[in-house]
Design an enzyme around this catalytic site. Structure first.
Site, short mmCIF file in Angstrom:
data_model
loop_
_atom_site.label_atom_id
_atom_site.label_comp_id
_atom_site.label_asym_id
_atom_site.label_seq_id
_atom_site.Cartn_x
_atom_site.Cartn_y
_atom_site.Cartn_z
N ASP A 78 31.00 15.16 31.68
CA ASP A 78 29.55 14.59 32.40
C ASP A 78 28.81 14.13 31.49
OD1 ASP A 78 30.58 15.19 35.10
OD2 ASP A 78 28.75 17.51 34.63
N ARG A 79 28.99 13.30 30.64
CA ARG A 79 28.97 12.94 29.33
C ARG A 79 27.96 13.91 27.95
NH1 ARG A 79 30.10 7.24 29.01
NH2 ARG A 79 30.41 6.12 31.03
N LEU A 80 28.18 15.17 28.90
CA LEU A 80 27.40 15.93 27.68
C LEU A 80 28.60 16.11 26.58
CD1 LEU A 80 25.62 18.31 30.75
CD2 LEU A 80 24.63 16.18 29.35
#
Length: 203
Positions: free
Chosen positions: A177-179
């Site tokens: 999740d682009r984390l």
């Protein structure tokens, strides 16, 4: 203290880079040693190009090039460079910034001798970064040099190595999740013997 662990567990950034590179060599299809090196010209305008990382030393990262090339001239003029290595296969990236110094002649000679005769002739034949009228001109020059220099061409004086001595590294690993996970190692630019400070960064 940071909450590092897993693929970020090593304290020394050179050791961490070596570990990531070894992993990438088992999975990256082409040129896991490729890195983009950025320099600036006398007017402050940046240039970036791909080179091959040829050595991870205790305090530096080594690559080789034509010493008359634009990159070499810009390095000599500024004394600093930045680089990035991206491995799509393992979804990781390393960035670094640092001072740059010339590799000694003996070290450059040793590396040059490991290259194939054809690659060594190529180094002699290429007047890197300068205008070229045609590929035929380049190939003719290479054939002539092969006849002149034989099967064991020595290193030309205009070809050598540079050592980037980083004062900053940034290691990035892809997250869901682009984390992403991202850590920065930094130390005093004028003291390569100083201790590294390590901080986690927002992705």
């Amino acid at each position: 203290m940071t909450d590092r662990g897993g693929v970020f567990a090593k304290d020394d950034p050179f050791d961490l880079l070596g570990a990531w590179l070894a992993e990438a060599r088992g999975q990256e299809v082409n040129d896991p040693d490729a890195m983009a090196v950025a320099t600036v010209d006398s007017g402050g305008c940046p240039n970036v190009r791909m080179v091959l990382l040829k050595g991870i030393e205790a305090n530096g990262l080594v690559f080789y090039t034509n010493l008359g090339s634009r990159k070499a001239q810009e390095i000599d003029g500024c004394g600093r460079a930045a680089l990035v290595i991206h491995w799509k296969s393992i979804r990781r990236q390393v960035r670094a910034r640092g001072m740059v110094e010339r590799v000694g002649d003996e070290q450059a000679d040793r590396y040059f001798a490991t290259r194939s005769p054809e690659s060594r002739i190529g180094a002699w034949a290429s007047r890197q970064s300068r205008p070229l009228d045609s590929r035929a001109e380049l190939m003719t020059r290479a054939r002539q040099l092969r006849l002149e220099l034989g099967e064991d061409p020595p290193r030309p004086e205009f070809w050598g190595g540079f050592r980037i001595v980083p004062f900053e590294f940034e290691f990035w690993s892809n997250g869901a999740d682009r984390l992403h996970d991202r850590f920065r190692w930094s130390r005093a630019p004028d003291d390569p013997a100083s201790r590294w400070s390590i901080k986690r960064l927002n992705p």
